[in-house]
Design a protein around this motif. Structure first.
Motif, short mmCIF file in Angstrom:
data_model
loop_
_atom_site.label_atom_id
_atom_site.label_comp_id
_atom_site.label_asym_id
_atom_site.label_seq_id
_atom_site.Cartn_x
_atom_site.Cartn_y
_atom_site.Cartn_z
N GLU A 32 0.84 -1.20 0.00
CA GLU A 32 0.00 0.00 0.00
C GLU A 32 0.87 1.25 0.00
OE1 GLU A 32 -3.39 2.17 -0.22
OE2 GLU A 32 -3.16 -0.01 -0.37
N ALA A 33 1.92 1.21 0.78
CA ALA A 33 2.82 2.35 0.84
C ALA A 33 3.52 2.55 -0.51
CB ALA A 33 3.85 2.17 1.96
N ALA A 34 3.87 1.45 -1.16
CA ALA A 34 4.53 1.55 -2.47
C ALA A 34 3.57 2.12 -3.49
CB ALA A 34 5.04 0.17 -2.90
N ARG A 35 2.32 1.69 -3.45
CA ARG A 35 1.34 2.23 -4.39
C ARG A 35 1.14 3.71 -4.14
NH1 ARG A 35 -1.32 -2.74 -3.43
NH2 ARG A 35 -2.66 -1.71 -1.88
N GLU A 36 1.09 4.07 -2.86
CA GLU A 36 0.92 5.49 -2.56
C GLU A 36 2.13 6.28 -3.05
OE1 GLU A 36 0.27 5.70 1.63
OE2 GLU A 36 -1.82 4.99 1.53
N ARG A 37 3.31 5.74 -2.94
CA ARG A 37 4.49 6.46 -3.43
C ARG A 37 4.45 6.57 -4.96
NH1 ARG A 37 7.06 3.31 0.49
NH2 ARG A 37 7.79 1.88 -1.16
N SER B 43 1.92 12.05 -9.65
CA SER B 43 1.27 13.37 -9.55
C SER B 43 2.29 14.46 -9.28
CB SER B 43 0.20 13.33 -8.46
OG SER B 43 0.80 13.01 -7.22
N ASN B 44 3.35 14.27 -8.68
CA ASN B 44 4.41 15.23 -8.38
C ASN B 44 5.71 14.65 -8.87
OD1 ASN B 44 2.73 17.12 -6.96
ND2 ASN B 44 2.67 15.64 -5.24
N ALA C 163 9.54 14.10 -9.78
CA ALA C 163 10.83 14.30 -9.12
C ALA C 163 10.69 14.87 -7.75
CB ALA C 163 11.75 15.16 -9.98
N PRO C 164 9.86 14.41 -7.02
CA PRO C 164 9.82 14.86 -5.62
C PRO C 164 10.98 14.25 -4.85
CG PRO C 164 8.27 13.08 -5.93
CD PRO C 164 8.90 13.34 -7.28
N ALA C 165 11.16 14.89 -3.79
CA ALA C 165 12.21 14.31 -2.93
C ALA C 165 11.76 12.94 -2.44
CB ALA C 165 12.45 15.23 -1.74
N PRO C 166 12.70 12.08 -2.34
CA PRO C 166 12.31 10.72 -1.90
C PRO C 166 11.67 10.75 -0.51
CG PRO C 166 14.70 10.98 -1.84
CD PRO C 166 14.18 12.24 -2.50
N ALA C 167 10.59 10.08 -0.43
CA ALA C 167 9.87 10.02 0.87
C ALA C 167 10.65 9.17 1.86
CB ALA C 167 8.48 9.44 0.66
N PRO C 168 10.56 9.57 3.08
CA PRO C 168 11.26 8.71 4.10
C PRO C 168 10.64 7.31 4.17
CG PRO C 168 9.83 10.30 5.19
CD PRO C 168 9.80 10.67 3.73
#
Length: 383
Positions: A331-336, A342-343, A345-350
């Motif tokens: 689920e977390a991977a899908r959200e990422r 949608s955004n 090259a965002p900064a990598p999420a922790p």
């Protein structure tokens, strides 16, 4: 022992024999069987005690009877000797009595002769008296009652005078002779009467003494015979009593042997019952021990099963937790992915925080796996 007591003893022994023959099956002894055998054993002990005492009393009575019989038998020779002496004395008294009878017969003969002599003397005296009386009467008739001198003086010649004097002397001599014989006959009569009385007294005394001696000897023989007969009767009674005591002793000994045999058999039965009870008790204890061991084994198996089920449950819970963690990671991977689309090259999420560990379970068995693949045995991390 009376016939009734003997019959009761025989019936009792027969009943005991039947009960013992029936016996008990020692393979399946019940409390009632044991109580019955114990009661029979107690009865047998009582009979043995009573019969032993009775046998002891019979032995004492038999000893006394033997002593009395020996004492009586020891008196028999003396009684027989006394009887023989009395019989000999009686025979001697009979002989004395016979001799006395002979003496009495002799005395009677002498008495008869004395009576005849006395009768002859009396007859002679009477004849002499008659002669003297006739002579005196003749002289008186012929001479007229004159004296001797008158007869002589009537002579006419000297020769006639001398003849008359000689005749007178002759007459006087004859008269004096007859008177002398009469006096002698009277004296003989007195002596013969005294002899006759003495012979009569002697005869009566000899006869009385012979009768008394015979009576004494006969009485002594009767007493000796009675004493001997009494001893014979007493000896016969004592022999019969001794035989009866011997019979009683044999019967008592037989009953005692039977009672002791019953006692031994009942004792063996009680020992066998005790052995069977011991075996049954050992079997019961062994069964209880087996049941206890089986219970312990069941409890151990149940514990192992509980531990196995707990392990399975822990593994299932761990698997569910891993699956939930994997789902959360997905689920977390899908959200990422969505966020990155949608955004750009965002900064990598922790990185997401790791899922909290399940609360520790206090147990004496392994509770959860460690990172190296081992199992932690407690909440304190002890392995």
């Amino acid at each position: 022992m009376s016939r009734a007591l003997r019959r009761a003893a025989v019936v009792t022994c027969a009943c005991l024999t039947v009960s013992l023959t029936a016996g008990v099956s020692l393979a399946d002894v019940t409390p009632d069987d044991k109580a019955r055998v114990q009661q029979e054993k107690s009865d047998a002990d009582s009979r043995v005690h009573n019969l032993t005492g009775h046998l002891h009393d019979t032995d004492e009575q038999l000893t006394s009877a033997y002593q009395a019989l020996q004492e009586t038998q020891s008196k028999l020779p003396g009684a027989e000797a006394e009887l023989r002496q009395a019989q000999d004395a009686e025979a001697e008294a009979i002989a004395d009595e016979q001799r006395a009878r002979t003496a009495v017969e002799v005395a009677q003969a002498r008495e008869g002769r004395a009576r005849d002599e006395l009768a002859a003397t009396i007859e002679s005296i009477e004849s002499s008296r008659q002669d003297v009386a006739r002579f005196a009467a003749q002289i008186y008739q012929e001479q007229g009652g004159i004296g001797e001198l008158a007869i002589a003086m009537e002579a006419t010649t000297p020769q006639e005078f001398a003849d008359r004097l000689a005749l007178v002397d002759t007459v006087m001599d004859v008269q004096h002779g007859q008177i002398g014989r009469l006096t002698t006959a009277k004296a003989d009569k007195v002596a013969q009467e005294a002899l006759l009385e003495a012979l009569r007294v002697e005869k009566e005394e000899a006869q009385a003494e012979a009768q008394a001696a015979l009576q004494r000897a006969s009485d002594a023989r009767v007493r000796a015979h009675d004493a001997k007969q009494a001893l014979d009767y007493l000896a016969a009674q004592q022999q019969a009593q001794t035989a009866e005591l011997e019979t009683q002793k044999a019967a008592t000994q037989q009953r005692l042997d039977q009672a002791q045999s019953d006692q031994d058999r009942l004792e063996a039965d009680l020992k066998e019952i005790a052995r069977q009870e011991h075996i049954l008790e050992q079997e019961r204890l062994a069964k209880l021990e087996r049941e206890r061991q089986a219970k312990i084994e069941r409890e151990r198996q149940a514990k192992i099963e509980r531990e196995r089920q707990a392990k399975i449950e822990r593994e299932r819970q761990a698997k569910l937790e891993r699956e939930r963690q994997a789902e959360r990671d997905q689920e977390a991977a899908r959200e990422r992915d969505q966020a990155s689309r949608s955004n750009p090259a965002p900064a990598p999420a922790p990185a997401p925080a790791p899922a909290p560990a399940p609360p520790p379970v206090s147990s004496s068995v392994l509770t959860r796996p460690c990172p190296s693949g081992c199992w932690v045995s407690s909440e304190f991390g002890m392995r």
